[in-house]
Motif scaffolding. Structure first.
Motif, PDB file in Angstrom:
ATOM      1  N   VAL A 192      37.026  81.082  28.359  1.00 61.06           N
ATOM      2  CA  VAL A 192      36.998  80.182  27.195  1.00 61.06           C
ATOM      3  C   VAL A 192      38.373  80.089  26.541  1.00 61.06           C
ATOM      4  N   PHE A 193      38.527  79.064  25.725  1.00 59.56           N
ATOM      5  CA  PHE A 193      39.715  78.883  24.884  1.00 59.56           C
ATOM      6  C   PHE A 193      41.018  78.963  25.701  1.00 59.56           C
ATOM      7  N   TYR A 194      41.068  78.232  26.797  1.00 59.99           N
ATOM      8  CA  TYR A 194      42.333  78.183  27.549  1.00 59.99           C
ATOM      9  C   TYR A 194      42.780  76.728  27.689  1.00 59.99           C
ATOM     10  N   GLU A 195      44.094  76.549  27.888  1.00 64.14           N
ATOM     11  CA  GLU A 195      44.601  75.168  28.007  1.00 64.14           C
ATOM     12  C   GLU A 195      44.660  74.742  29.472  1.00 64.14           C
ATOM     13  N   ARG A 196      44.413  73.463  29.680  1.00 63.69           N
ATOM     14  CA  ARG A 196      44.313  72.978  31.054  1.00 63.69           C
ATOM     15  C   ARG A 196      45.610  72.426  31.639  1.00 63.69           C
ATOM     16  N   PRO A 197      46.553  71.897  30.842  1.00 55.50           N
ATOM     17  CA  PRO A 197      47.716  71.260  31.468  1.00 55.50           C
ATOM     18  C   PRO A 197      48.433  72.098  32.545  1.00 55.50           C
ATOM     19  N   PRO A 198      48.597  73.411  32.384  1.00 50.86           N
ATOM     20  CA  PRO A 198      49.304  74.144  33.450  1.00 50.86           C
ATOM     21  C   PRO A 198      48.505  74.268  34.754  1.00 50.86           C
ATOM     22  N   LEU A 199      47.217  73.909  34.731  1.00 50.05           N
ATOM     23  CA  LEU A 199      46.414  74.072  35.954  1.00 50.05           C
ATOM     24  C   LEU A 199      46.984  73.271  37.119  1.00 50.05           C
ATOM     25  N   SER A 200      47.502  72.088  36.823  1.00 48.16           N
ATOM     26  CA  SER A 200      48.033  71.243  37.897  1.00 48.16           C
ATOM     27  C   SER A 200      49.527  71.465  38.091  1.00 48.16           C
ATOM     28  N   LYS A 201      50.102  72.306  37.254  1.00 52.57           N
ATOM     29  CA  LYS A 201      51.559  72.511  37.296  1.00 52.57           C
ATOM     30  C   LYS A 201      51.841  73.979  37.646  1.00 52.57           C
ATOM     31  N   GLN A 202      52.184  74.797  36.626  1.00 57.71           N
ATOM     32  CA  GLN A 202      52.631  76.168  36.911  1.00 57.71           C
ATOM     33  C   GLN A 202      51.551  77.042  37.551  1.00 57.71           C
ATOM     34  N   VAL A 203      50.306  76.913  37.137  1.00 55.96           N
ATOM     35  CA  VAL A 203      49.267  77.783  37.712  1.00 55.96           C
ATOM     36  C   VAL A 203      49.082  77.448  39.196  1.00 55.96           C
ATOM     37  N   LEU A 204      49.088  76.166  39.496  1.00 57.02           N
ATOM     38  CA  LEU A 204      48.931  75.749  40.893  1.00 57.02           C
ATOM     39  C   LEU A 204      50.150  76.165  41.721  1.00 57.02           C
ATOM     40  N   ALA A 205      51.302  76.122  41.076  1.00 57.69           N
ATOM     41  CA  ALA A 205      52.527  76.506  41.787  1.00 57.69           C
ATOM     42  C   ALA A 205      52.638  78.025  41.927  1.00 57.69           C
ATOM     43  N   ILE A 263      46.596  63.362  37.235  1.00 57.57           N
ATOM     44  CA  ILE A 263      46.249  64.625  37.912  1.00 57.57           C
ATOM     45  C   ILE A 263      46.704  64.549  39.376  1.00 57.57           C
ATOM     46  N   GLY A 264      46.412  63.420  40.014  1.00 58.42           N
ATOM     47  CA  GLY A 264      46.799  63.263  41.413  1.00 58.42           C
ATOM     48  C   GLY A 264      48.304  63.406  41.602  1.00 58.42           C
ATOM     49  N   LEU A 265      49.067  62.783  40.717  1.00 60.13           N
ATOM     50  CA  LEU A 265      50.525  62.828  40.853  1.00 60.13           C
ATOM     51  C   LEU A 265      51.068  64.236  40.591  1.00 60.13           C
ATOM     52  N   GLU A 266      50.494  64.911  39.605  1.00 55.81           N
ATOM     53  CA  GLU A 266      50.972  66.279  39.335  1.00 55.81           C
ATOM     54  C   GLU A 266      50.632  67.214  40.494  1.00 55.81           C
TER      55      GLU A 266
END
Ligand SMILES: Cc1cc2nc3c(=O)[nH]c(=O)nc-3n(C[C@H](O)[C@H](O)[C@H](O)COP(=O)(O)OP(=O)(O)OC[C@H]3O[C@@H](n4cnc5c(N)ncnc54)[C@H](O)[C@@H]3O)c2cc1C
Length: 406
Positions: free
Chosen positions: A42-55, A158-161
């Motif tokens: 819970v209470f986590y941000e999603r933007p890094p999911l397609s960026k730093q977390v995926l990398a 999302i696709g582009l990231e």
């Protein structure tokens, strides 16, 4: 604060929910605060999911919006992982899938959105992934190994990231977009063209106007891509980035006014006085669309939380969204300008530029910056103040933009 408000329930535990819970306590709300979450995390941000977390350059723990101690201090009555299944506005109750029923004085719906998958059978294929949660990111990350082949269905953000991150990991990427330009729903053609060139230069095989694609899993573990009656390629993994479905069914079934998402006023109030909504699930009160962005979820939720406590707080923020792809930080302010607005292009270098849209009085209507966060900061002030801008100076890469401070 209204003394009769002793039980507040929030459905969802994403960006909007976290900021609402935080604000409620910050404003001195001492009553019961129940949060219902379909996700265990819970209470986590999603933007890094397609960026730093995926990398693989950011640990999932770094996504937490607040520290464990700060969350404990919010004294939340947690219900997770479990789905809220129904809202009864007459009885002021929320029903949960595990049979629990929670009474409320005020309710916030912060159920966000989910990945849209055009063909439900695709979800049964092990090689097909969508990207919305930490679990999705972990699953996709495992599959993005150097030399693997990835197909992305959908040329939106999302696709582009994902394409950019996958390329940085040495994955071969093909991207299929049914429209004839990238991100067509949210940006003007000049940014679409910039994005196309950026991805092609990085080796992404972008196929625009691709037509309907179907997926067929083979015995050898790969997925074939079919168009009409023709197999057009084979890949190891498919990411479906075909937009989002707004998770507004609970509100709709409870009889709340809905138009694509839940209709709310500038205080986050739905058509029922005790029920509020914020984030992806709520229609922006001025823009008339569900703004699916990190900043919108946070600020609309803060305003709704204050308003729920009887301290009306207006939310009318303009759209602001960012994306990181390769070496480019792209920021967008305001809704894509209408055709009549005039484009001023400011090109400082290949990788630093801005598309600035002005109305007939030379006031800013919207703006896109690439690797120019300073200019974007200024743009937010221009938009708010309605500053009349000198177009020639904006276009001159040598001109000092700070001289145009409102
Ligand atoms: C991969 C990815 C990258 C992104 N990148 C950016 C970016 O770079 N910039 C930007 O501005 N925005 C970005 N966004 C968008 C931004 O993250 C969202 O707009 C924001 O998360 C919305 O917050 P929210 O709280 O409204 O919804 P969500 O974060 O979706 O949270 C809603 C929660 O409610 C839960 N829920 C739903 N229904 C129920 C139910 N019935 N019962 C219980 N729980 C329920 C969901 O499971 C979810 O956990 C990105 C989003 C994703 C997925």
């Amino acid at each position: 604060m209204h003394p009769d408000i002793r039980r507040i329930v929030i459905i969802g535990a994403g960006q909007a929910s976290a900021w609402a819970a935080h604000t409620l306590r910050q404003q001195g709300y001492m009553g019961r605060l129940s949060v219902i979450s379909a996700e265990a995390q819970v209470f986590y941000e999603r933007p890094p999911l397609s960026k730093q977390v995926l990398a693989g350059t950011m640990a999932p723990a770094a996504l937490q919006l607040f520290s464990e101690e700060a969350i404990a201090e919010l004294a939340i009555d947690w219900h997770k992982p479990v789905l809220a299944t129904a809202i009864d506005p007459q009885q002021r109750q929320v029903h949960l899938a595990n049979g629990v029923c929670l009474a409320y004085d005020k309710l916030l719906i912060a159920t966000g959105s989910r990945a849209r998958v055009p063909v439900s059978d695709w979800l049964g294929l092990a090689q097909v992934v969508t990207l919305r949660t930490l679990d999705d990111a972990a699953r996709l990350r495992e599959r993005l190994l150097p030399g693997q082949r990835l197909a992305i269905l959908g040329g939106g953000w999302i696709g582009l990231e994902v394409a950019a991150t996958a390329r940085s990991l040495g994955v071969a990427v093909s991207l299929f977009e049914q429209g004839n330009r990238l991100c067509a729903r949210s940006v003007r053609p000049e940014l679409s063209a910039f994005l196309l060139q950026l991805h092609q230069e990085q080796g992404v095989d972008v196929q625009l106007a691709c037509g309907a694609i179907d997926l067929v899993a083979t015995d050898s573990g790969v997925v074939q891509l079919w168009r009409a009656d023709q197999c057009i390629g084979e890949v190891d993994t498919v990411v479906v980035g075909a937009g989002a479905e707004i998770a507004c069914e609970l509100g709709r079934d409870a009889g709340l006014a809905v138009n694509h998402g839940l209709l709310v006023d500038e205080f986050g109030r739905t058509s029922h006085p005790d029920i509020y909504a914020a984030g992806d699930v709520a229609v922006h009160p001025e823009l008339g669309v569900c703004v699916q962005s990190w900043a919108n979820a946070q600020h609309q939720a803060i305003s709704a939380a204050k308003s729920m406590l009887g301290e009306p707080c207006e939310y009318r923020d303009p759209l602001w969204i960012w994306s990181d792809q390769y070496q480019c930080n792209i920021q967008m302010l305001g809704t894509p300008a209408n055709q009549a607005s005039r484009l001023v292009e400011r090109i400082v270098s290949e990788q630093q530029r801005a598309f600035i849209y002005l109305d007939e009085e030379n006031r800013l209507t919207s703006m896109v910056t690439i690797n120019d966060a300073k200019l974007m900061k200024l743009g937010k002030r221009w938009l708010k103040s309605g500053t009349v801008l000198p177009a020639a100076q904006l276009a001159d890469p040598a001109a000092n933009m700070m001289a145009l401070k409102p």
